[in-house]
Design an enzyme around this catalytic site. Sequence first.
Site, PDB file in Angstrom:
ATOM      1  NE  ARG A   1      73.862 -93.498-148.481  1.00 24.11           N
ATOM      2  CZ  ARG A   1      73.310 -94.357-147.627  1.00 24.11           C
ATOM      3  NH1 ARG A   1      72.425 -93.931-146.733  1.00 24.11           N
ATOM      4  NH2 ARG A   1      73.634 -95.638-147.671  1.00 24.11           N
TER       5      ARG A   1
ATOM      6  CG  LEU B   1      71.298 -85.895-140.104  1.00 27.31           C
ATOM      7  CD1 LEU B   1      72.419 -85.743-139.085  1.00 27.31           C
ATOM      8  CD2 LEU B   1      71.705 -85.262-141.424  1.00 27.31           C
ATOM      9  CG  ASP B   2      70.604 -91.361-144.997  1.00 25.06           C
ATOM     10  OD1 ASP B   2      69.381 -91.136-144.940  1.00 25.06           O
ATOM     11  OD2 ASP B   2      71.265 -91.342-146.052  1.00 25.06           O
ATOM     12  NE  ARG B   3      69.826 -97.709-138.908  1.00 28.64           N
ATOM     13  CZ  ARG B   3      69.352 -98.933-139.011  1.00 28.64           C
ATOM     14  NH1 ARG B   3      70.133 -99.964-138.718  1.00 28.64           N
ATOM     15  NH2 ARG B   3      68.111 -99.151-139.418  1.00 28.64           N
TER      16      ARG B   3
END
Length: 338
Positions: free
Chosen positions: A259, A148-150
């Site tokens: 995104r 997962l992205d930060r």
Amino acid sequence: MNHIIGAKSDAASPAVKWLWVDEESAGQRLDNFLMRELKGVPKTHVYRIIRSGEVRINKGRASAETRLAVGDKVRLPPVRVSEKVAEKAAQPAPGREFPVLLEDDSLMAIDKPAGVAVHGGSGVSFGVIEQLRQARPQARLLELVHRLDRDTSGILLVAKKRSALKNLQDQFRERETGKTYLALVQGDWPAKLKLIDLPLVKYLLPGKDGMEGERRVKVTTSEDPDGMRSITWVKVAGRLPGATLLEVTIKTGRTHQIRVHLSSQGHPIAGDDKYGDFEWNRQLHKPAVLPGLKRMFLHAWRLQFSHPVSAERIALQADLPAELKAYLDHAQLKTPPV
């Protein structure tokens, strides 16, 4: 442990290393393997030495996505690390447990908070997996199943057995999992727009002093040989003044897919500092009436997969974090998801 052959290096005088891949490392992607072996080396440099062919598997070139097998011989080129970076990398991550949604002998599912990387690298000394390992020194194996992205919160799977890791990663690769996110986007999302099927390609921003800049992703054409097909399903969950809450289900797990796909349609995610509307983000961050939105509104909400041992279909849900719930309440959400 991986057997090191003829390894003789330090921060001052690096040398070539040769590593044998054992059963514990088998099945890993080459880039993930190198991140663990080359602690303190920036992620951009790791990818650079892979692309240049300096990293070899059984004397042949390999890509970052190459899966390692038992008995593979991996060549690591000389890599210089400053004493400051080496000292920092040698320091253990602080042990930390995370909210557990499910755990057994094979796997655990945690609710990752926003602002925490899943692993160290790219300017981050440690992430979720390093903190979990430090908190659970008795665990024989703890490996990330996916990423997962930060700045994304929500469900993250961690394997506790090598067989479970391979099984679950195969499910992700074969698109046998169900991954649904909640995202708040700018503007009024058209209800008829339910499918985004646009290829994505990675690129690098210009860096300083001849160095490579940050990695980014953009929509490309179907004729682009580097483009990777990316499929995103979108459902409107609620409407706010000037924004829309979406349920987003991804059939492919490309870097920054949600995104970039949502932004490409003119509806960037609230708080996205890479692909978002920066002026809108600033307004959300400092609204006239608190609470404001001080993070990206993207949350890994639901996950379905088959248990690697029993084959039972598992359905998990991580409720919205308190800060996102508070913002929705403030923004007068009309139809929140059940």
